[in-house]
Design a protein around this motif. Sequence first.
Motif, PDB file in Angstrom:
ATOM      1  N   ARG A 212       1.054  -0.861   0.509  1.00  0.00           N
ATOM      2  CA  ARG A 212      -0.120   0.012  -0.254  1.00  0.00           C
ATOM      3  C   ARG A 212       0.502   1.383  -0.576  1.00  0.00           C
ATOM      4  NH1 ARG A 212      -4.529  -1.547   4.831  1.00  0.00           N
ATOM      5  NH2 ARG A 212      -5.417  -3.438   3.979  1.00  0.00           N
ATOM      6  N   ASP A 213       0.276   2.002  -0.418  1.00  0.00           N
ATOM      7  CA  ASP A 213       1.283   3.867  -0.776  1.00  0.00           C
ATOM      8  C   ASP A 213       0.509   3.988   0.868  1.00  0.00           C
ATOM      9  OD1 ASP A 213       1.282   3.940  -3.702  1.00  0.00           O
ATOM     10  OD2 ASP A 213      -0.501   5.389  -3.965  1.00  0.00           O
ATOM     11  N   ALA A 214       0.523   4.053   0.916  1.00  0.00           N
ATOM     12  CA  ALA A 214       0.096   4.514   2.442  1.00  0.00           C
ATOM     13  C   ALA A 214       1.356   3.970   3.540  1.00  0.00           C
ATOM     14  CB  ALA A 214      -1.591   4.272   3.003  1.00  0.00           C
ATOM     15  N   ASP A 215       1.903   2.625   2.723  1.00  0.00           N
ATOM     16  CA  ASP A 215       2.716   1.988   4.218  1.00  0.00           C
ATOM     17  C   ASP A 215       4.347   2.580   3.874  1.00  0.00           C
ATOM     18  OD1 ASP A 215       1.088   1.348   5.740  1.00  0.00           O
ATOM     19  OD2 ASP A 215       1.400  -0.834   4.445  1.00  0.00           O
ATOM     20  N   TYR A 216       4.548   3.777   2.915  1.00  0.00           N
ATOM     21  CA  TYR A 216       5.441   4.161   2.291  1.00  0.00           C
ATOM     22  C   TYR A 216       5.761   5.875   1.445  1.00  0.00           C
ATOM     23  CZ  TYR A 216       6.675  -0.583   1.844  1.00  0.00           C
ATOM     24  OH  TYR A 216       6.309  -2.377   2.574  1.00  0.00           O
ATOM     25  N   VAL A 217       5.410   6.757   2.600  1.00  0.00           N
ATOM     26  CA  VAL A 217       4.944   7.799   2.074  1.00  0.00           C
ATOM     27  C   VAL A 217       5.958   8.362   2.561  1.00  0.00           C
ATOM     28  CG1 VAL A 217       4.053   9.943   3.279  1.00  0.00           C
ATOM     29  CG2 VAL A 217       2.657   8.432   3.666  1.00  0.00           C
ATOM     30  N   GLY A 218       6.246   9.292   1.698  1.00  0.00           N
ATOM     31  CA  GLY A 218       7.792  10.127   1.281  1.00  0.00           C
ATOM     32  C   GLY A 218       8.293   9.498   0.081  1.00  0.00           C
ATOM     33  N   SER A 219       7.910   8.650  -0.907  1.00  0.00           N
ATOM     34  CA  SER A 219       9.059   8.449  -1.769  1.00  0.00           C
ATOM     35  C   SER A 219       8.844   9.180  -2.464  1.00  0.00           C
ATOM     36  CB  SER A 219       8.307   7.059  -2.289  1.00  0.00           C
ATOM     37  OG  SER A 219       6.353   7.092  -2.750  1.00  0.00           O
ATOM     38  N   MET A 220      10.516   8.711  -3.633  1.00  0.00           N
ATOM     39  CA  MET A 220      11.207  10.155  -4.625  1.00  0.00           C
ATOM     40  C   MET A 220      11.608   9.257  -5.297  1.00  0.00           C
ATOM     41  SD  MET A 220      12.517  12.280  -1.467  1.00  0.00           S
ATOM     42  CE  MET A 220      11.900  13.152  -0.794  1.00  0.00           C
ATOM     43  N   GLY A 221      11.088   9.647  -7.153  1.00  0.00           N
ATOM     44  CA  GLY A 221      11.896   8.885  -7.971  1.00  0.00           C
ATOM     45  C   GLY A 221      12.656  10.207  -9.110  1.00  0.00           C
ATOM     46  N   LEU A 222      13.394   9.880  -9.835  1.00  0.00           N
ATOM     47  CA  LEU A 222      13.903  10.535 -10.338  1.00  0.00           C
ATOM     48  C   LEU A 222      14.019   9.898 -12.327  1.00  0.00           C
ATOM     49  CD1 LEU A 222      15.975  12.960 -11.877  1.00  0.00           C
ATOM     50  CD2 LEU A 222      17.564  11.617 -10.833  1.00  0.00           C
ATOM     51  N   ARG A 223      13.507  10.701 -13.191  1.00  0.00           N
ATOM     52  CA  ARG A 223      14.031  10.398 -14.129  1.00  0.00           C
ATOM     53  C   ARG A 223      14.225  11.510 -15.236  1.00  0.00           C
ATOM     54  NH1 ARG A 223       7.781   9.793 -16.184  1.00  0.00           N
ATOM     55  NH2 ARG A 223       7.362  11.727 -14.918  1.00  0.00           N
ATOM     56  N   ALA A 224      15.677  10.650 -16.210  1.00  0.00           N
ATOM     57  CA  ALA A 224      16.395  12.107 -16.778  1.00  0.00           C
ATOM     58  C   ALA A 224      16.914  11.516 -17.973  1.00  0.00           C
ATOM     59  CB  ALA A 224      17.223  12.349 -15.499  1.00  0.00           C
ATOM     60  N   VAL A 225      16.868  12.456 -19.091  1.00  0.00           N
ATOM     61  CA  VAL A 225      17.616  11.991 -20.814  1.00  0.00           C
ATOM     62  C   VAL A 225      19.031  12.680 -20.459  1.00  0.00           C
ATOM     63  CG1 VAL A 225      17.258  11.793 -22.904  1.00  0.00           C
ATOM     64  CG2 VAL A 225      15.688  11.555 -21.348  1.00  0.00           C
ATOM     65  N   HIS A 226      19.872  12.191 -21.316  1.00  0.00           N
ATOM     66  CA  HIS A 226      21.017  12.959 -21.132  1.00  0.00           C
ATOM     67  C   HIS A 226      21.383  11.852 -22.628  1.00  0.00           C
ATOM     68  CE1 HIS A 226      22.416  13.215 -17.216  1.00  0.00           C
ATOM     69  NE2 HIS A 226      21.724  12.293 -16.882  1.00  0.00           N
ATOM     70  N   LEU A 227      21.627  13.867 -23.670  1.00  0.00           N
ATOM     71  CA  LEU A 227      22.117  13.360 -24.313  1.00  0.00           C
ATOM     72  C   LEU A 227      23.985  11.975 -24.687  1.00  0.00           C
ATOM     73  CD1 LEU A 227      22.015  16.495 -26.397  1.00  0.00           C
ATOM     74  CD2 LEU A 227      19.935  14.996 -26.571  1.00  0.00           C
TER      75      LEU A 227
END
Length: 555
Positions: A212-227
Amino acid sequence: MTTIAGVSGKQFVPATKDYAVANYQYALSTHKDDHDMNPGLIVEAQSKADIKQVIAYAKEHNKAIAIRTGGHQYSGASSTGRENILLDLKNTFRSPADLVYVEEGNRSFVRASVSHALGEFNAYLGKHKVFVPHGQCTEVHVGGHVQTGGYGQLGRSFGLFGDHIVTLDIIDHDGQEREISRKHDPELFYAWLGGSPGNLGVLTHFVVEVHRDADYVGSMGLRAVHLYNTDTLRRLLGHLAAMNDDENFPRNYDLCISVLSASFDVLGLMGGLDDKMKEEHPEVFGHDGVPLWPRSIIVYAQFVPLHPGQKPDMKFFNDLRTDSWFESGVETKPMSELTAQWIFRNTREFDLPYVKRTYLTNSTSLVKDRWVDWVVGRMDAILEPVDNGQWLSAQMQCFGGNNSMFRRNKDNGTSYSWRGDSTFCMTIDNFHKPDKKADAEAWAARNDAEAIGPNGVFSKQDRRVLWGSYGSFDLDSVWETYYEDREKYERLGRARRVADPYGTFTPNTFSVKRAPADEEILDVGLDQRVPVSRGRVVVRHVLDFIRFLGCCVWT
């Protein structure tokens, strides 16, 4: 081969209208000439009744059944040849009752059918604000995915998709419906989840425990494109190698880096960034709106708090952002939303033949062994020449460390291989024009020679995964690349002997070899007993002869 009477779903035989469309799957672009991928009959089952009809027909006529849902198996093992039957389940179980979310106290479960693609399965979980680790290809269907593990972005933090399975619903070689669980059927549960996928019966549904999302509050993510350039790639892979080599790296983090040739649809990989990309980089889309993508390096990174209030070390993200061409920023989002962003929304990477490789290693010395320099050089060999008729698709991800759930789940009753000490997974694929096949194979052969073996820069042992199979299509001749030891392989063979005693689900050679059973006797009634290992044909002939003698006596 003729069609099967009583089956309500569509059936296709070779050289008839729509056969080619019905027969299509991912591996046909590459392996149609290597082994027969033209079944004598294709059945698009509409129900369990259809499936049972197909099984009965196959047993009666000495045919084998290949099972396909998404048809994404790279070597073509979800197909078969002219003497056998392809059972297509992609549309069989798609009613509301075939995808159901249930809460039981503080635990959550989903009952799903094999007919759902990974993208739609993920979307369903998102609606209920839950998630589970899984792969990244939208059109992979969950039936084959769960049997081969379900490697994906959350491999370190949560393990594999298959680690979360509670029960499996199958139809067996006798056409009987069965529920298999770790508690009540430990050997079959073990074999279904990691052993000879698709070859032990017909999987129709499964129950998976979700988070459940509610059990992991504060999750973070990054998506990046580099040439793409070699300095950027070397720097980014340096971070990945250092993460791999740190056996005490926290469980909270996952990192995946992909490298792609020009013309690949990056938005298909990034997902959900179309409008923003068009606004910030209109030059990519040209006058006609058709994207002209440059060679790219894609970064997926995420942090999940395993305890309330836990915060990430932002250096982990910041090291991956420098000089990026485009990025989402470090976003704080529920895990169910982040997992949706890791989905690769294209059906396939390039619409071309391919030479694929997926390697595992247990190395914790990638930096010391200068793996980064080696792999950058091997990618450059494809990416730098102009119009060489070859395109690169590579993906590299950490799975190891003492805290990794990929490793810690190794003794959970499944047979997914190389769990005890593997640290890193590398897929490095060459898609090529047909006339460049020899060049692509030579490039991959050099990778094999330099990356794998006693002096290998990546792994001292040839470790493969069933979903990323390559090379010999005879599993019994290369079993040691897919399974840790002979004892394990023979254990799976014994389970196979129980699940598939007559070879009904042995449609090709990419199957665990069934253990011999000359010492075991099969009771066929009327006080007649025959060796199991002699198989279905002998049993049926014995029964027919007994019935014939009975008729002679009474007449």
